[in-house]
Design a protein around this motif. Structure first.
Motif, PDB file in Angstrom:
ATOM      1  N   GLU A 148     -39.330  15.063  26.597  1.00  0.00           N
ATOM      2  CA  GLU A 148     -38.148  15.831  26.193  1.00  0.00           C
ATOM      3  C   GLU A 148     -38.012  17.130  26.986  1.00  0.00           C
ATOM      4  OE1 GLU A 148     -34.724  17.082  25.032  1.00  0.00           O
ATOM      5  OE2 GLU A 148     -35.410  15.072  24.550  1.00  0.00           O
ATOM      6  N   GLN A 149     -39.151  17.717  27.386  1.00  0.00           N
ATOM      7  CA  GLN A 149     -39.105  18.895  28.254  1.00  0.00           C
ATOM      8  C   GLN A 149     -40.330  18.906  29.152  1.00  0.00           C
ATOM      9  OE1 GLN A 149     -39.059  21.880  25.031  1.00  0.00           O
ATOM     10  NE2 GLN A 149     -40.840  22.792  26.001  1.00  0.00           N
ATOM     11  N   TRP A 150     -40.190  19.533  30.312  1.00  0.00           N
ATOM     12  CA  TRP A 150     -41.300  19.649  31.250  1.00  0.00           C
ATOM     13  C   TRP A 150     -41.072  20.856  32.144  1.00  0.00           C
ATOM     14  CZ3 TRP A 150     -37.315  16.240  31.927  1.00  0.00           C
ATOM     15  CH2 TRP A 150     -36.662  16.246  33.145  1.00  0.00           C
ATOM     16  N   GLU A 151     -42.134  21.264  32.833  1.00  0.00           N
ATOM     17  CA  GLU A 151     -42.079  22.404  33.746  1.00  0.00           C
ATOM     18  C   GLU A 151     -41.859  21.890  35.172  1.00  0.00           C
ATOM     19  OE1 GLU A 151     -42.291  25.705  32.649  1.00  0.00           O
ATOM     20  OE2 GLU A 151     -42.119  24.650  30.736  1.00  0.00           O
ATOM     21  N   GLU A 152     -40.856  22.452  35.834  1.00  0.00           N
ATOM     22  CA  GLU A 152     -40.528  22.065  37.208  1.00  0.00           C
ATOM     23  C   GLU A 152     -40.786  23.262  38.116  1.00  0.00           C
ATOM     24  OE1 GLU A 152     -39.471  19.297  39.972  1.00  0.00           O
ATOM     25  OE2 GLU A 152     -39.385  18.862  37.833  1.00  0.00           O
ATOM     26  N   PHE A 153     -41.591  23.065  39.164  1.00  0.00           N
ATOM     27  CA  PHE A 153     -41.866  24.127  40.135  1.00  0.00           C
ATOM     28  C   PHE A 153     -40.580  24.490  40.872  1.00  0.00           C
ATOM     29  CE2 PHE A 153     -42.839  25.149  44.607  1.00  0.00           C
ATOM     30  CZ  PHE A 153     -43.501  26.349  44.412  1.00  0.00           C
ATOM     31  N   THR A 154     -40.250  25.795  40.916  1.00  0.00           N
ATOM     32  CA  THR A 154     -39.017  26.212  41.569  1.00  0.00           C
ATOM     33  C   THR A 154     -39.220  27.136  42.762  1.00  0.00           C
ATOM     34  OG1 THR A 154     -38.750  27.997  39.952  1.00  0.00           O
ATOM     35  CG2 THR A 154     -37.540  25.947  39.541  1.00  0.00           C
ATOM     36  N   GLU A 155     -40.260  27.957  42.744  1.00  0.00           N
ATOM     37  CA  GLU A 155     -40.435  28.867  43.877  1.00  0.00           C
ATOM     38  C   GLU A 155     -41.844  29.441  43.885  1.00  0.00           C
ATOM     39  OE1 GLU A 155     -38.481  32.864  43.561  1.00  0.00           O
ATOM     40  OE2 GLU A 155     -37.648  31.990  41.730  1.00  0.00           O
ATOM     41  N   LEU A 156     -42.172  30.071  45.005  1.00  0.00           N
ATOM     42  CA  LEU A 156     -43.456  30.736  45.163  1.00  0.00           C
ATOM     43  C   LEU A 156     -43.189  32.219  45.363  1.00  0.00           C
ATOM     44  CD1 LEU A 156     -46.468  30.082  45.325  1.00  0.00           C
ATOM     45  CD2 LEU A 156     -46.201  29.800  47.780  1.00  0.00           C
ATOM     46  N   GLN A 157     -43.734  33.033  44.477  1.00  0.00           N
ATOM     47  CA  GLN A 157     -43.620  34.489  44.614  1.00  0.00           C
ATOM     48  C   GLN A 157     -44.800  34.962  45.444  1.00  0.00           C
ATOM     49  OE1 GLN A 157     -43.137  36.931  40.961  1.00  0.00           O
ATOM     50  NE2 GLN A 157     -45.015  37.916  41.650  1.00  0.00           N
ATOM     51  N   TYR A 158     -44.559  35.780  46.458  1.00  0.00           N
ATOM     52  CA  TYR A 158     -45.630  36.216  47.352  1.00  0.00           C
ATOM     53  C   TYR A 158     -46.114  37.636  47.076  1.00  0.00           C
ATOM     54  CZ  TYR A 158     -44.734  32.064  50.091  1.00  0.00           C
ATOM     55  OH  TYR A 158     -44.599  30.768  50.497  1.00  0.00           O
ATOM     56  N   HIS A 159     -45.293  38.455  46.438  1.00  0.00           N
ATOM     57  CA  HIS A 159     -45.659  39.858  46.263  1.00  0.00           C
ATOM     58  C   HIS A 159     -45.496  40.249  44.807  1.00  0.00           C
ATOM     59  CE1 HIS A 159     -46.321  43.950  47.624  1.00  0.00           C
ATOM     60  NE2 HIS A 159     -45.325  44.325  46.831  1.00  0.00           N
ATOM     61  N   PRO A 160     -46.350  40.946  44.174  1.00  0.00           N
ATOM     62  CA  PRO A 160     -47.554  41.577  44.703  1.00  0.00           C
ATOM     63  C   PRO A 160     -48.722  40.611  44.887  1.00  0.00           C
ATOM     64  CG  PRO A 160     -47.333  42.093  42.377  1.00  0.00           C
ATOM     65  CD  PRO A 160     -46.117  41.289  42.773  1.00  0.00           C
ATOM     66  N   GLN A 161     -48.615  39.415  44.293  1.00  0.00           N
ATOM     67  CA  GLN A 161     -49.629  38.385  44.516  1.00  0.00           C
ATOM     68  C   GLN A 161     -48.937  37.033  44.519  1.00  0.00           C
ATOM     69  OE1 GLN A 161     -52.197  39.049  41.188  1.00  0.00           O
ATOM     70  NE2 GLN A 161     -51.048  37.722  39.821  1.00  0.00           N
ATOM     71  N   GLU A 162     -49.605  36.037  45.057  1.00  0.00           N
ATOM     72  CA  GLU A 162     -48.990  34.708  45.119  1.00  0.00           C
ATOM     73  C   GLU A 162     -49.012  34.054  43.740  1.00  0.00           C
ATOM     74  OE1 GLU A 162     -50.107  30.698  47.385  1.00  0.00           O
ATOM     75  OE2 GLU A 162     -49.716  32.382  48.734  1.00  0.00           O
ATOM     76  N   VAL A 163     -47.823  33.705  43.252  1.00  0.00           N
ATOM     77  CA  VAL A 163     -47.685  33.093  41.930  1.00  0.00           C
ATOM     78  C   VAL A 163     -46.652  31.972  42.024  1.00  0.00           C
ATOM     79  CG1 VAL A 163     -47.003  33.482  39.520  1.00  0.00           C
ATOM     80  CG2 VAL A 163     -48.153  35.299  40.785  1.00  0.00           C
ATOM     81  N   LYS A 164     -46.981  30.819  41.467  1.00  0.00           N
ATOM     82  CA  LYS A 164     -46.016  29.725  41.393  1.00  0.00           C
ATOM     83  C   LYS A 164     -45.109  29.953  40.186  1.00  0.00           C
ATOM     84  CE  LYS A 164     -48.602  26.090  43.682  1.00  0.00           C
ATOM     85  NZ  LYS A 164     -49.132  24.721  43.589  1.00  0.00           N
ATOM     86  N   ILE A 165     -43.794  29.811  40.420  1.00  0.00           N
ATOM     87  CA  ILE A 165     -42.819  30.009  39.352  1.00  0.00           C
ATOM     88  C   ILE A 165     -42.303  28.634  38.917  1.00  0.00           C
ATOM     89  CG2 ILE A 165     -40.626  31.098  38.708  1.00  0.00           C
ATOM     90  CD1 ILE A 165     -42.729  33.143  39.555  1.00  0.00           C
ATOM     91  N   TYR A 166     -42.275  28.422  37.610  1.00  0.00           N
ATOM     92  CA  TYR A 166     -41.803  27.162  37.035  1.00  0.00           C
ATOM     93  C   TYR A 166     -40.626  27.433  36.105  1.00  0.00           C
ATOM     94  CZ  TYR A 166     -46.110  25.008  38.708  1.00  0.00           C
ATOM     95  OH  TYR A 166     -47.117  24.549  39.497  1.00  0.00           O
ATOM     96  N   THR A 167     -39.777  26.438  35.952  1.00  0.00           N
ATOM     97  CA  THR A 167     -38.653  26.483  35.023  1.00  0.00           C
ATOM     98  C   THR A 167     -38.778  25.303  34.078  1.00  0.00           C
ATOM     99  OG1 THR A 167     -37.215  27.464  36.687  1.00  0.00           O
ATOM    100  CG2 THR A 167     -36.132  26.384  34.841  1.00  0.00           C
ATOM    101  N   THR A 168     -38.504  25.526  32.806  1.00  0.00           N
ATOM    102  CA  THR A 168     -38.533  24.444  31.831  1.00  0.00           C
ATOM    103  C   THR A 168     -37.235  23.651  31.927  1.00  0.00           C
ATOM    104  OG1 THR A 168     -39.902  25.763  30.347  1.00  0.00           O
ATOM    105  CG2 THR A 168     -38.763  23.865  29.387  1.00  0.00           C
ATOM    106  N   LEU A 169     -37.362  22.352  32.113  1.00  0.00           N
ATOM    107  CA  LEU A 169     -36.201  21.455  32.109  1.00  0.00           C
ATOM    108  C   LEU A 169     -36.235  20.629  30.833  1.00  0.00           C
ATOM    109  CD1 LEU A 169     -35.961  20.075  35.759  1.00  0.00           C
ATOM    110  CD2 LEU A 169     -34.674  21.927  34.704  1.00  0.00           C
ATOM    111  N   PHE A 170     -35.051  20.350  30.310  1.00  0.00           N
ATOM    112  CA  PHE A 170     -34.911  19.548  29.104  1.00  0.00           C
ATOM    113  C   PHE A 170     -34.217  18.240  29.471  1.00  0.00           C
ATOM    114  CE2 PHE A 170     -35.305  23.891  27.810  1.00  0.00           C
ATOM    115  CZ  PHE A 170     -36.163  23.825  26.722  1.00  0.00           C
ATOM    116  N   ARG A 171     -34.832  17.135  29.076  1.00  0.00           N
ATOM    117  CA  ARG A 171     -34.296  15.813  29.413  1.00  0.00           C
ATOM    118  C   ARG A 171     -32.832  15.687  29.024  1.00  0.00           C
ATOM    119  NH1 ARG A 171     -37.699  11.847  26.690  1.00  0.00           N
ATOM    120  NH2 ARG A 171     -36.389  12.258  24.914  1.00  0.00           N
ATOM    121  N   SER A 172     -32.481  16.068  27.784  1.00  0.00           N
ATOM    122  CA  SER A 172     -31.102  15.894  27.322  1.00  0.00           C
ATOM    123  C   SER A 172     -30.114  16.709  28.158  1.00  0.00           C
ATOM    124  CB  SER A 172     -30.982  16.257  25.841  1.00  0.00           C
ATOM    125  OG  SER A 172     -31.382  17.601  25.638  1.00  0.00           O
ATOM    126  N   GLY A 173     -30.476  17.944  28.501  1.00  0.00           N
ATOM    127  CA  GLY A 173     -29.587  18.787  29.302  1.00  0.00           C
ATOM    128  C   GLY A 173     -29.393  18.261  30.706  1.00  0.00           C
TER     129      GLY A 173
END
Length: 139
Positions: free
Chosen positions: A87-112
């Motif tokens: 019904e929902q899952w986390e989708e990788f959307t971008e990589l933040q490089y500053h101030p440290q490297e962090v993967k950014i995820y967005t929650t997607l909903f199956r119905s939407g």
């Protein structure tokens, strides 16, 4: 087209035949946000391989004729994939490089996501029936 968080977005609709300043016929619009764009990356790459047309948020794309049928088939295949997702899952959307490297995820909903894909199928069929252009309006 950017939101307050400067996220990517892509508006899709029939190309306006009014000749005004808005390139889209606003009767039916589907807007894809960053997470949805990330999820659709592979189908859009497949579409590019078959047609040579790039779908991305940084440029406008026009689809017409036989390419609409190819796009519709890919949408229907993608909908089957989404239907098998939780019904929902986390989708990788971008990589933040500053101030440290962090993967950014967005929650997607199956119905939407299914609702938006259904809207894209409707738009694609409307463009095909009316012999009009399906327009992807990028940032």
């Amino acid at each position: 087209m950017k939101t307050g968080s400067e996220a990517l977005a892509l508006d899709i609709g029939l190309e306006s035949i009014e000749g005004g300043t808005d390139p889209l016929d606003r009767t039916l619009i589907v807007s894809l946000e960053a997470g949805e764009m990330a999820f659709l990356y592979d189908p859009f790459q497949t579409f590019f391989a078959k047609t040579g047309l790039v779908i991305e948020p940084y440029e406008d794309t026009r689809i017409s004729g036989e390419d609409l049928k190819i796009f519709e088939r890919l949408l229907l295949e993608t909908m089957r994939v989404v239907e098998s997702r939780p019904e929902q899952w986390e989708e990788f959307t971008e990589l933040q490089y500053h101030p440290q490297e962090v993967k950014i995820y967005t929650t997607l909903f199956r119905s939407g996501l299914l609702q938006k894909l259904n809207g894209l199928v409707e738009l694609t069929r409307a463009a095909n029936t009316a012999q009009r252009v399906l327009f992807f309006y990028g940032d």
